[in-house]
Motif scaffolding. Structure first.
Motif, mmCIF file in Angstrom:
data_model
loop_
_atom_site.group_PDB
_atom_site.id
_atom_site.type_symbol
_atom_site.label_atom_id
_atom_site.label_comp_id
_atom_site.label_asym_id
_atom_site.label_seq_id
_atom_site.Cartn_x
_atom_site.Cartn_y
_atom_site.Cartn_z
ATOM 1 N N VAL A 275 -9.003 1.979 3.301
ATOM 2 C CA VAL A 275 -8.049 1.097 3.982
ATOM 3 C C VAL A 275 -6.754 1.872 4.222
ATOM 4 O O VAL A 275 -6.054 2.235 3.271
ATOM 5 C CB VAL A 275 -7.763 -0.167 3.147
ATOM 6 C CG1 VAL A 275 -6.677 -1.016 3.810
ATOM 7 C CG2 VAL A 275 -9.044 -0.982 2.971
ATOM 8 N N ALA B 153 -1.435 -3.414 4.354
ATOM 9 C CA ALA B 153 -2.240 -3.643 3.157
ATOM 10 C C ALA B 153 -1.365 -3.744 1.908
ATOM 11 O O ALA B 153 -0.251 -3.207 1.850
ATOM 12 C CB ALA B 153 -3.265 -2.528 2.978
ATOM 13 N N ARG C 85 -10.663 -7.143 5.270
ATOM 14 C CA ARG C 85 -10.506 -5.710 5.071
ATOM 15 C C ARG C 85 -9.980 -5.450 3.667
ATOM 16 O O ARG C 85 -8.814 -5.666 3.364
ATOM 17 C CB ARG C 85 -9.523 -5.177 6.108
ATOM 18 C CG ARG C 85 -9.374 -3.664 6.107
ATOM 19 C CD ARG C 85 -10.488 -3.002 6.874
ATOM 20 N NE ARG C 85 -10.162 -1.608 7.110
ATOM 21 C CZ ARG C 85 -10.934 -0.605 6.769
ATOM 22 N NH1 ARG C 85 -12.103 -0.835 6.188
ATOM 23 N NH2 ARG C 85 -10.579 0.639 7.037
ATOM 24 N N ARG C 86 -10.833 -4.997 2.777
ATOM 25 C CA ARG C 86 -10.434 -4.748 1.398
ATOM 26 C C ARG C 86 -11.392 -3.751 0.754
ATOM 27 O O ARG C 86 -12.544 -3.604 1.169
ATOM 28 C CB ARG C 86 -10.410 -6.051 0.604
ATOM 29 C CG ARG C 86 -11.741 -6.781 0.482
ATOM 30 C CD ARG C 86 -11.559 -8.148 -0.177
ATOM 31 N NE ARG C 86 -10.704 -9.008 0.626
ATOM 32 C CZ ARG C 86 -9.504 -9.452 0.230
ATOM 33 N NH1 ARG C 86 -9.024 -9.111 -0.952
ATOM 34 N NH2 ARG C 86 -8.800 -10.230 1.014
ATOM 35 N N ARG D 274 -7.169 -2.585 -2.672
ATOM 36 C CA ARG D 274 -6.280 -2.452 -1.514
ATOM 37 C C ARG D 274 -6.860 -3.323 -0.404
ATOM 38 O O ARG D 274 -8.018 -3.140 -0.006
ATOM 39 C CB ARG D 274 -6.164 -0.999 -1.084
ATOM 40 C CG ARG D 274 -5.294 -0.762 0.151
ATOM 41 C CD ARG D 274 -4.891 0.696 0.285
ATOM 42 N NE ARG D 274 -3.936 1.072 -0.758
ATOM 43 C CZ ARG D 274 -3.500 2.321 -0.943
ATOM 44 N NH1 ARG D 274 -3.944 3.303 -0.169
ATOM 45 N NH2 ARG D 274 -2.625 2.588 -1.902
ATOM 46 N N ALA D 275 -6.057 -4.271 0.066
ATOM 47 C CA ALA D 275 -6.567 -5.242 1.037
ATOM 48 C C ALA D 275 -5.497 -5.590 2.061
ATOM 49 O O ALA D 275 -4.294 -5.505 1.791
ATOM 50 C CB ALA D 275 -7.028 -6.515 0.326
ATOM 51 N N VAL D 276 -5.951 -5.977 3.249
ATOM 52 C CA VAL D 276 -5.062 -6.473 4.301
ATOM 53 C C VAL D 276 -5.106 -7.995 4.239
ATOM 54 O O VAL D 276 -6.148 -8.590 4.532
ATOM 55 C CB VAL D 276 -5.497 -5.979 5.688
ATOM 56 C CG1 VAL D 276 -4.533 -6.504 6.765
ATOM 57 C CG2 VAL D 276 -5.566 -4.452 5.727
ATOM 58 N N GLU E 85 -4.484 0.740 6.775
ATOM 59 C CA GLU E 85 -3.528 -0.131 7.449
ATOM 60 C C GLU E 85 -2.257 -0.286 6.607
ATOM 61 O O GLU E 85 -2.309 -0.495 5.394
ATOM 62 C CB GLU E 85 -4.138 -1.516 7.691
ATOM 63 C CG GLU E 85 -5.243 -1.531 8.726
ATOM 64 C CD GLU E 85 -6.628 -1.245 8.144
ATOM 65 O OE1 GLU E 85 -7.628 -1.621 8.772
ATOM 66 O OE2 GLU E 85 -6.702 -0.634 7.048
ATOM 67 N N SER F 127 0.841 -1.190 0.000
ATOM 68 C CA SER F 127 0.000 0.000 0.000
ATOM 69 C C SER F 127 0.881 1.247 0.000
ATOM 70 O O SER F 127 1.907 1.303 0.691
ATOM 71 C CB SER F 127 -0.892 0.012 1.251
ATOM 72 O OG SER F 127 -1.478 1.287 1.442
#
Length: 339
Positions: free
Chosen positions: A106, A111, A139-140, A132-134, A108, A86
């Motif tokens: 997001v 990510a 979480r995305r 964008r995802a963890v 974090e 990220s």
């Protein structure tokens, strides 16, 4: 009844304070443009625009919006999944979207970004679908990544009129832009990316139906993806079938957003049925780098009226009374204090 954009959680708004027109945010632009000049010296690979391995800088400490930065990551040491880490912590606070941010953003630092292909191509910029995802969590979010072309490509073929009333603080840069030198073209790319991000932040906060601007990094803008969770982009207004279009409701939404712009002293500058999206009955205006200060620009009124008539032609061809187009043009001129 269709869900209006004001009722959507991703379009929660902060109302603008005061009724007077505010000046274009030159300071925000200058900060973003200065940042762009620094990025231009880096290769695209190093900054991860198209590379798999994203190289973070030497800054391993400090707090940005309450987030701790990544530890130093050696060049080429990319994430186990996805295309790049990220880039959230690579943007300064002024290069991030307005607060309070929607819950779907997001932030974090664990990510990763994954690119799913191109959504739209144009003369000045291309838009890509990016997730964008963890990893290991739910979480995305999907975002639209708009990337402005560099100075070697044909760009901004109609920018001369839009740039009137927008002088750069450095005369050397202004001269280069006017002569369209290679440096001037690069400066234009930086100016227009910064101008679009600044405009999106301002308009979203004021209540205009635009995508939420997540962040800007160099000449890449990440913003809210208008479409389905599956990645299907919302259709442009011009693509709507007659049975899908609630003309009166869409016209009212358009008028409400354009009135906010006019009240603040601006016009979109290049509005048409091709840069308006419609998603589940919600009208969203896109492509705002060429916004026009209708007071400072000597052709401000003509830009404002052209916006209304260009879009109005689509509506009248489908049954909207022509008088309503002229009524909206007069109303916006009044809101902009041109009459």
């Amino acid at each position: 009844m269709r869900k209006r954009f004001a009722d959507d959680e991703s379009f929660s708004r902060i109302r603008s304070k005061g009724a007077g027109r505010r000046a274009f945010d030159d300071d925000a632009y200058e900060q973003a443009f200065a940042q762009y000049q620094g990025y231009e010296a880096q290769s695209d690979e190093a900054w991860g625009h198209e590379a798999r391995g994203f190289e973070f800088g030497d800054d391993t400490t400090g707090d940005v919006d309450g987030d701790q930065r990544h530890d130093t990551v050696p060049a080429g040491d990319g994430p186990a999944e996805g295309d790049r880490w990220s880039t959230w912590d690579q943007s300064t606070p002024t290069e991030k979207g307005p607060e309070p941010r929607p819950d779907w953003v997001v932030t974090e630092l664990a990510a990763v970004d994954t690119e799913f292909g191109i959504v739209k191509t144009g003369k000045e910029a291309d838009v890509f679908l990016l997730e964008r995802a963890v990893p290991g969590t739910g979480r995305r979010t999907l975002m639209a990544a708009k990337r402005y072309r560099d100075g070697q490509h044909r760009m901004f073929h109609r920018d001369s009129g839009y740039l009137e009333g927008r002088a750069h603080k450095e005369s050397r840069v202004s001269r280069a832009m006017a002569k369209r030198t290679d440096f001037g073209k690069q400066a234009i790319a930086g100016q227009w990316a910064a101008a679009e991000f600044t405009a999106l932040c301002r308009f979203w906060s004021a209540g205009v139906a635009v995508p939420y601007p997540v962040q800007i990094l160099g000449t890449e803008i990440l913003m809210e993806f208008i479409g389905d969770p599956s990645g299907a982009a919302a259709p442009r207004l011009a693509q709507l079938r007659p049975e899908e279009a609630d003309l009166d409701d869409l016209w009212q939404q358009l008028g409400a957003s354009l009135a906010v712009l006019a009240r603040d002293g601006y016009a979109h500058g290049d509005l048409s049925a091709y840069n308006i999206l419609v998603h589940q009955g919600r009208l969203v205006i896109i492509d705002v780098p060429q916004i026009v200060d209708v007071i400072a620009n000597p052709r401000g009124r003509s830009f404002l009226e052209r916006d209304v008539r260009n879009v109005g032609a689509w509506f009248t061809s489908r049954g909207l009374a022509e008088r309503r187009v002229e009524e909206l043009a007069r109303e916006l001129a009044f809101e902009a204090r041109l009459d």
